[in-house]
Design an enzyme around this catalytic site. Structure first.
Site, PDB file in Angstrom:
ATOM      1  N   GLY A  31       0.801  -1.219   0.000  1.00 50.70           N
ATOM      2  CA  GLY A  31       0.000   0.000   0.000  1.00 50.70           C
ATOM      3  C   GLY A  31       0.834   1.269   0.000  1.00 50.70           C
ATOM      4  N   ALA A  32       0.165   2.402   0.325  1.00 51.19           N
ATOM      5  CA  ALA A  32       0.761   3.739   0.161  1.00 51.19           C
ATOM      6  C   ALA A  32       1.276   3.841  -1.270  1.00 51.19           C
ATOM      7  CB  ALA A  32       1.857   3.995   1.192  1.00 51.19           C
ATOM      8  N   ASP A  35       3.372   6.035  -8.219  1.00 52.38           N
ATOM      9  CA  ASP A  35       3.384   5.724  -9.654  1.00 52.38           C
ATOM     10  C   ASP A  35       4.108   4.416  -9.973  1.00 52.38           C
ATOM     11  OD1 ASP A  35       1.839   7.759 -10.446  1.00 52.38           O
ATOM     12  OD2 ASP A  35       3.447   8.969 -11.356  1.00 52.38           O
ATOM     13  N   HIS A  37       4.002   1.636  -8.265  1.00 52.22           N
ATOM     14  CA  HIS A  37       3.012   0.562  -8.128  1.00 52.22           C
ATOM     15  C   HIS A  37       2.015   0.592  -9.300  1.00 52.22           C
ATOM     16  CE1 HIS A  37       3.911   1.177  -3.669  1.00 52.22           C
ATOM     17  NE2 HIS A  37       4.188  -0.089  -3.858  1.00 52.22           N
ATOM     18  N   GLY A 147       8.818  -4.529  -8.621  1.00 53.08           N
ATOM     19  CA  GLY A 147       9.640  -3.407  -9.081  1.00 53.08           C
ATOM     20  C   GLY A 147      11.126  -3.683  -8.901  1.00 53.08           C
ATOM     21  N   GLN A 148      11.902  -3.159  -9.842  1.00 52.48           N
ATOM     22  CA  GLN A 148      13.365  -3.331  -9.803  1.00 52.48           C
ATOM     23  C   GLN A 148      13.991  -2.650  -8.586  1.00 52.48           C
ATOM     24  OE1 GLN A 148      15.733  -2.043 -13.285  1.00 52.48           O
ATOM     25  NE2 GLN A 148      17.321  -1.533 -11.795  1.00 52.48           N
ATOM     26  N   GLN A 153      15.068  -8.399  -3.434  1.00 53.98           N
ATOM     27  CA  GLN A 153      13.781  -9.068  -3.212  1.00 53.98           C
ATOM     28  C   GLN A 153      13.371  -9.860  -4.450  1.00 53.98           C
ATOM     29  OE1 GLN A 153      10.178  -7.481  -1.077  1.00 53.98           O
ATOM     30  NE2 GLN A 153       9.569  -6.907  -3.140  1.00 53.98           N
ATOM     31  N   MET A 184      10.909   6.261  -6.429  1.00 54.94           N
ATOM     32  CA  MET A 184       9.621   6.318  -5.724  1.00 54.94           C
ATOM     33  C   MET A 184       9.544   5.192  -4.704  1.00 54.94           C
ATOM     34  SD  MET A 184       6.799   7.570  -8.409  1.00 54.94           S
ATOM     35  CE  MET A 184       7.090   9.064  -9.363  1.00 54.94           C
ATOM     36  N   SER A 185       9.052   5.546  -3.527  1.00 58.60           N
ATOM     37  CA  SER A 185       8.932   4.579  -2.432  1.00 58.60           C
ATOM     38  C   SER A 185       7.790   5.028  -1.533  1.00 58.60           C
ATOM     39  CB  SER A 185      10.242   4.564  -1.623  1.00 58.60           C
ATOM     40  OG  SER A 185      10.023   3.958  -0.361  1.00 58.60           O
TER      41      SER A 185
END
Ligand code: PAF
Length: 281
Positions: A31-32, A35, A37, A147-148, A153, A184-185
């Site tokens: 969540g949160a 872009d 995501h 995401g890269q 992960q 972005m995080s």
């Protein structure tokens, strides 16, 4: 967009789609949403007929109780973003739904998790592998999108899929950045103004290091230069900088011909822990 809160409802939703010959995409998140995501959702929708996004702040992957407590939670805003991006179902389970009883299974990813995030966040990848395995079993997606930015992960999840023979494809999508380069995080919203002003330095350090790697500067020198730049910024507390093989994630003494290099770092900035990476092919 359907809202699903139980494993049974998620399973029924995706099995109905499968039986109708549709492809199922899964975008696991905590969540949160930003872009980055939403681009995962868009990538999923481009390849799948139905797209399930999950939002679950997974307690088992936090090695720091304060980090778990402060993790941003904005469920209404998240739900409003997902449908326009192409999400067809949102899975938002409770902790009790995901963990009806405490788990005892322990994952060990060997050398892949003895470095970087695995070394600095004990138990983190055990929690990630546990919850991702549960989501894969519940949703049975054809493809799952990550995401890269979380390079290690993704490597761990690829290993999980291979070792446990999950019948699905992992799709990695590029890191999405702010105009000034900050990756972005979900944690970025916790940066105060002075910390936010310093934050683009992380990507600048990685880009400078990538340029050195392309010039053949030895890994130890690349790392030392990056360490020195980060250490010179008083607001930053660097945790690690690594020059590693992009696939095995092992730190490099020398470059191996034909093998991609990943530059990874983690740092604390104004009480917020940030990570980023750049891959040099
Ligand atoms: O990357 C994340 O947001 C989480 O680690 C994931 C993959 C959703 C598992 O909780």
């Amino acid at each position: 967009m359907q809202i699903l809160t139980t494993a049974a409802a998620l399973h029924a939703y995706t099995e109905t789609a499968r039986r109708a010959g549709q492809r199922v995409g899964l975008v696991p998140t905590m969540g949160a949403l930003h872009d980055g995501h939403l681009q995962l959702v868009q990538a999923a929708r481009a390849q799948c007929n139905v797209v399930v996004a999950s939002i679950f702040v997974n307690p088992t992957q936090f090695n720091n109780a304060e980090d778990f407590r402060l993790y941003p939670r904005v469920p209404e805003a998240d739900a409003a973003l997902l449908a326009p991006a192409g999400c067809t179902a949102l899975f938002t389970p409770s902790v009790e739904e995901m963990y009806p009883r405490p788990t005892v299974l322990r994952f060990d990813f060997g050398d892949l998790e003895r470095v970087m995030e695995g070394a600095h966040r004990p138990g983190h990848f055990n929690g990630v592998a546990t919850v991702v395995s549960k989501l894969f079993h519940m949703a049975r997606p054809h493809q799952a999108f990550f995401g890269q930015k979380d390079w290690q992960q993704v490597a761990i999840i690829r290993q999980l899929v291979a070792d446990l023979s999950f019948d699905l494809e992992i799709v990695t999508c590029p890191t999405i950045r702010e105009a000034d380069g900050l990756a972005m995080s979900s944690r970025n919203c916790r940066l105060d103004a002075p910390a936010r002003a310093v934050a683009p330095l992380l990507h600048q350090v990685l880009e400078a290091a990538a340029a050195q790697v392309r010039q053949g500067v030895p890994p130890a020198q690349v790392k030392a230069a990056a360490d020195a730049t980060l250490a010179a910024e008083p607001l930053l507390t660097p945790e690690y900088v690594e020059v590693a093989d992009a696939e095995t994630l092992q730190p490099l003494d020398v470059y191996a011909p034909g093998r991609a290099v990943v530059l990874c770092l983690a740092a604390h900035l104004g009480g917020v822990r940030l990570i980023d990476n750049v891959v040099v092919e």
